[in-house]
Design a protein around this motif. Structure first.
Motif, PDB file in Angstrom:
ATOM      1  N   TYR B 168       1.085  -1.189  -0.090  1.00  0.00           N
ATOM      2  CA  TYR B 168       0.047  -0.002  -0.440  1.00  0.00           C
ATOM      3  C   TYR B 168       0.913   1.012  -0.206  1.00  0.00           C
ATOM      4  CZ  TYR B 168      -2.656   3.775   1.392  1.00  0.00           C
ATOM      5  OH  TYR B 168      -3.484   4.766   1.700  1.00  0.00           O
ATOM      6  N   GLY B 169       1.559   1.550   1.300  1.00  0.00           N
ATOM      7  CA  GLY B 169       2.788   2.316   0.757  1.00  0.00           C
ATOM      8  C   GLY B 169       3.364   2.605   0.050  1.00  0.00           C
ATOM      9  N   LEU B 170       3.950   1.711  -1.133  1.00  0.00           N
ATOM     10  CA  LEU B 170       4.320   1.934  -2.101  1.00  0.00           C
ATOM     11  C   LEU B 170       3.946   2.328  -3.251  1.00  0.00           C
ATOM     12  CD1 LEU B 170       6.946  -1.698  -2.303  1.00  0.00           C
ATOM     13  CD2 LEU B 170       7.343   0.902  -2.084  1.00  0.00           C
ATOM     14  N   LEU B 171       2.843   1.784  -3.549  1.00  0.00           N
ATOM     15  CA  LEU B 171       1.694   1.856  -4.266  1.00  0.00           C
ATOM     16  C   LEU B 171       1.281   3.893  -4.300  1.00  0.00           C
ATOM     17  CD1 LEU B 171      -0.782  -1.480  -5.154  1.00  0.00           C
ATOM     18  CD2 LEU B 171       1.262   0.146  -6.804  1.00  0.00           C
ATOM     19  N   ARG B 172       0.782   3.831  -3.417  1.00  0.00           N
ATOM     20  CA  ARG B 172       0.119   5.420  -2.864  1.00  0.00           C
ATOM     21  C   ARG B 172       1.322   6.464  -2.997  1.00  0.00           C
ATOM     22  NH1 ARG B 172      -0.539   9.621  -1.671  1.00  0.00           N
ATOM     23  NH2 ARG B 172      -2.004  10.693  -0.526  1.00  0.00           N
ATOM     24  N   ASN B 173       2.736   6.102  -2.264  1.00  0.00           N
ATOM     25  CA  ASN B 173       3.945   6.889  -2.304  1.00  0.00           C
ATOM     26  C   ASN B 173       4.354   7.148  -2.837  1.00  0.00           C
ATOM     27  OD1 ASN B 173       2.196   8.462   0.096  1.00  0.00           O
ATOM     28  ND2 ASN B 173       3.752   6.429   1.324  1.00  0.00           N
ATOM     29  N   ASP B 174       4.864   5.953  -3.929  1.00  0.00           N
ATOM     30  CA  ASP B 174       6.358   5.653  -4.505  1.00  0.00           C
ATOM     31  C   ASP B 174       5.579   5.759  -6.250  1.00  0.00           C
ATOM     32  OD1 ASP B 174       7.661   6.591  -2.576  1.00  0.00           O
ATOM     33  OD2 ASP B 174       7.699   4.505  -1.877  1.00  0.00           O
ATOM     34  N   SER B 175       4.344   4.773  -6.527  1.00  0.00           N
ATOM     35  CA  SER B 175       4.178   4.674  -7.622  1.00  0.00           C
ATOM     36  C   SER B 175       3.644   5.878  -8.311  1.00  0.00           C
ATOM     37  CB  SER B 175       2.905   3.740  -7.647  1.00  0.00           C
ATOM     38  OG  SER B 175       1.586   3.909  -8.231  1.00  0.00           O
ATOM     39  N   ILE B 176       3.352   5.437  -9.918  1.00  0.00           N
ATOM     40  CA  ILE B 176       3.261   6.360 -10.879  1.00  0.00           C
ATOM     41  C   ILE B 176       1.400   6.878 -10.211  1.00  0.00           C
ATOM     42  CG2 ILE B 176       1.344   4.969 -12.655  1.00  0.00           C
ATOM     43  CD1 ILE B 176       2.263   6.509 -14.982  1.00  0.00           C
ATOM     44  N   LEU B 177       0.539   6.377  -9.094  1.00  0.00           N
ATOM     45  CA  LEU B 177      -0.830   6.755  -8.665  1.00  0.00           C
ATOM     46  C   LEU B 177      -0.443   7.740  -7.892  1.00  0.00           C
ATOM     47  CD1 LEU B 177      -1.573   3.073  -8.554  1.00  0.00           C
ATOM     48  CD2 LEU B 177      -1.867   3.898 -10.301  1.00  0.00           C
ATOM     49  N   ALA B 178       0.769   8.013  -7.329  1.00  0.00           N
ATOM     50  CA  ALA B 178       1.030   8.998  -6.455  1.00  0.00           C
ATOM     51  C   ALA B 178       1.026   9.936  -7.284  1.00  0.00           C
ATOM     52  CB  ALA B 178       2.694   8.892  -5.577  1.00  0.00           C
ATOM     53  N   ARG B 179       1.087  10.062  -7.855  1.00  0.00           N
ATOM     54  CA  ARG B 179       0.738  12.270  -9.003  1.00  0.00           C
ATOM     55  C   ARG B 179      -0.307  12.554  -8.363  1.00  0.00           C
ATOM     56  NH1 ARG B 179       4.414  10.459 -14.454  1.00  0.00           N
ATOM     57  NH2 ARG B 179       5.594   9.063 -13.373  1.00  0.00           N
ATOM     58  N   LEU B 180      -1.696  11.344  -8.797  1.00  0.00           N
ATOM     59  CA  LEU B 180      -2.578  11.721  -8.727  1.00  0.00           C
ATOM     60  C   LEU B 180      -3.687  11.846  -7.476  1.00  0.00           C
ATOM     61  CD1 LEU B 180      -3.747   9.151 -11.483  1.00  0.00           C
ATOM     62  CD2 LEU B 180      -3.512  11.799 -11.902  1.00  0.00           C
ATOM     63  N   ALA B 181      -3.023  10.962  -6.496  1.00  0.00           N
ATOM     64  CA  ALA B 181      -3.752  10.896  -5.268  1.00  0.00           C
ATOM     65  C   ALA B 181      -3.840  12.420  -4.741  1.00  0.00           C
ATOM     66  CB  ALA B 181      -2.117   9.702  -4.242  1.00  0.00           C
ATOM     67  N   GLU B 182      -4.496  12.990  -4.193  1.00  0.00           N
ATOM     68  CA  GLU B 182      -4.655  13.884  -3.010  1.00  0.00           C
ATOM     69  C   GLU B 182      -5.066  13.267  -1.388  1.00  0.00           C
ATOM     70  OE1 GLU B 182      -7.588  16.441  -4.797  1.00  0.00           O
ATOM     71  OE2 GLU B 182      -5.572  15.779  -6.475  1.00  0.00           O
ATOM     72  N   ALA B 183      -4.838  14.223  -0.998  1.00  0.00           N
ATOM     73  CA  ALA B 183      -6.060  14.461   1.053  1.00  0.00           C
ATOM     74  C   ALA B 183      -7.336  13.982   0.640  1.00  0.00           C
ATOM     75  CB  ALA B 183      -5.250  14.975   1.433  1.00  0.00           C
ATOM     76  N   PRO B 184      -7.282  12.471   1.553  1.00  0.00           N
ATOM     77  CA  PRO B 184      -9.331  12.272   1.217  1.00  0.00           C
ATOM     78  C   PRO B 184     -10.367  13.558   2.296  1.00  0.00           C
ATOM     79  CG  PRO B 184      -7.920  10.315   2.312  1.00  0.00           C
ATOM     80  CD  PRO B 184      -7.104  11.928   1.971  1.00  0.00           C
ATOM     81  N   SER B 185     -10.639  13.836   0.895  1.00  0.00           N
ATOM     82  CA  SER B 185     -12.172  14.195   1.853  1.00  0.00           C
ATOM     83  C   SER B 185     -12.960  13.211   2.150  1.00  0.00           C
ATOM     84  CB  SER B 185     -13.366  15.044   1.671  1.00  0.00           C
ATOM     85  OG  SER B 185     -13.856  13.476   0.212  1.00  0.00           O
ATOM     86  N   ASP B 186     -14.009  12.934   3.733  1.00  0.00           N
ATOM     87  CA  ASP B 186     -14.748  11.956   4.237  1.00  0.00           C
ATOM     88  C   ASP B 186     -15.634  11.117   2.484  1.00  0.00           C
ATOM     89  OD1 ASP B 186     -14.012  12.836   6.742  1.00  0.00           O
ATOM     90  OD2 ASP B 186     -16.089  13.699   7.258  1.00  0.00           O
TER      91      ASP B 186
END
Lengths: 298, 298
Positions: B168-186
């Motif tokens: 999870y940490g690798l995908l969320r923070n270090d993969s191509i997906l990290a560029r699109l991820a933002e802090a989530p609202s509820d």
């Protein structure tokens, strides 16, 4: 009326440029680290000249066709995604023109989209798939984000992406497994790959079987050099299993790969009982871009 | 003849120290970033004094029991792995003594190994599993490297690790997906989690469904804030599916978790139809270390 063709497979990190004769022979080829991420806004005509300006001198009347991320939002100009199912003619019809310099235009090919439960997109791979010339079949294009596609009645009906290459890199280089991994000997490569293919069939799934690389090495049952080959074969096996679940089994897989990927996917596909037809990315691209160029609106 | 107990769950990055009364009440607790990776060779008596020296002043006659990576090759002293199936008495019998200071010893608990096709090991989790007090059942201990264990006839019969938290940490923070991820609202959290649980059931598998986080966001069909919750629910769902394949379905899952992990695993288990018994890691550890302390050879 075939003309010579200057064709670029212009991706995010790399560009491959080809000068192709009327009869489909590759007269010149060039690979450069000049992907769209290295090209500033407005810099495409100049980057093109760097990549293929000399091809134009050799063949001044050549048509110019560009495929791949060059047609994305971050590229030269955005060419829309054509929704699957899509025939070569439907793909060609969505191509757009850009001005290269006085009096010369280049054609940018569109990408493909697929909404088969999950939304998915590709740019560049559609050209290689068209180049396979299939009426019906399954194509596998391994890579950082591998693509599998189904072709029916000469149209690309649906496709799916797999993060195989990227997740391999993360596990091999950035995870706890990296600390145990060493450069493989030939024996490590064979042993790791055999273990990885076996592990891909285990019931616990990827999250469980990836961790086994650590425990097997700590227990002295696997060499550190086998960690990379194990992970590679495990991930390839998981990708193939996922693709079987999506596209079925029993058809020949048209594998578009060369070098190490051709070997690892070839072995993984054979281990799961698939018949394989191997095509190099260059041969698929050249055939595909010629087919799409012939289908371009006059 | 119960005595007070000073018990440490001493892992790689963190140590949790407890002063436990004769009746099992936690009188004092401390959590410190004083895992074994921060302790130099020969520095364990001093590190122990930092962590629990004041507990000894409070309860001079307390027994001292240490669980976790402190018993590994890189810890204080290596306590061997006990092979599954293993009862609490068999685990306690493999504990070893270390000298703390003049006249005082501490007991280091062993880890467990399992050779159920793939080799696997744990250190520390066995104490929490013992603390569940099960005759028969399935335990789930989420984390960086989650553990699932089967208990039959009061013995831990087999277990399996899953790299869920780390991947999870690798995908969320270090993969191509990290560029699109933002802090989530509820709303993002709820939407991403619902999508991720659904995606975990899709046929393409993890390598395919992880990539969908990217394409769904690029297509404007999912918010960037939903990427993290999507990946979390997807990975938890994949872990649960793998554990079902290994350990079967239909039994109550004893989930050892609190906070966000209790929520995400609770939701994932319920979505797949499991009955859940939730136990906090502290309660499981305290019960387990008391049971193993009682079983120690005199």
């Amino acid at each position: 009326m075939p003309k010579p063709l200057i064709a670029l497979d212009w991706g995010t990190t790399r560009a491959r440029a080809f000068l192709i004769s009327e009869t489909g022979e590759v007269l010149e080829r060039r690979i450069a680290d000049r992907g769209i991420q290295s090209v500033p806004a407005g810099g495409y005509p100049e980057a093109f000249a760097e990549l293929a300006g000399d091809f134009r001198e050799t063949a001044p009347d050549a048509a110019i066709v560009l495929a791949g991320m060059v047609g994305s939002r971050n590229g030269w100009i955005e060419a829309r995604y054509v929704a699957c199912p899509a025939s070569p003619a439907e793909i060609a019809a969505a191509a757009i023109q850009v001005a290269l310099d006085a009096g010369t235009t280049a054609t940018i090919l569109p990408g493909l989209s697929c909404d088969d439960g999950a939304f998915d997109v590709m740019r560049g791979e559609e050209t290689l798939i068209v180049g396979l010339g299939l009426s019906d079949g399954i194509a596998c294009l391994p890579g950082t984000h591998s693509k599998w596609a189904e072709i029916k009645g000469g149209r690309i009906t649906r496709f799916a992406s797999f993060m195989t290459g990227e997740i391999y890199g993360l596990l091999r280089n950035d995870s706890i497994l990296a600390r145990l991994a060493e450069a493989p000997s030939d024996a490590d490569t064979a042993d790791g790959a055999a273990r990885g293919r076996l592990a891909a069939g285990r019931p616990g799934g990827l999250l469980n079987t990836a961790f086994a690389a650590r425990t097997e090495v700590l227990a002295g049952r696997m060499a550190g050099g086998a960690v990379g080959p194990y992970l590679s074969a495990l991930l390839v096996g998981q990708e193939i299993a996922g693709a079987e679940a999506l596209f079925g089994k029993g058809q020949t897989i048209h594998l578009v790969a060369d070098g190490a990927l051709a070997e690892s996917y070839g072995a993984g596909l054979q281990a799961r009982g698939h018949a394989i037809q191997l095509v190099t990315p260059e041969a698929a691209f050249v055939a595909g871009v010629r087919r799409l160029a012939a289908d371009l609106p006059a």
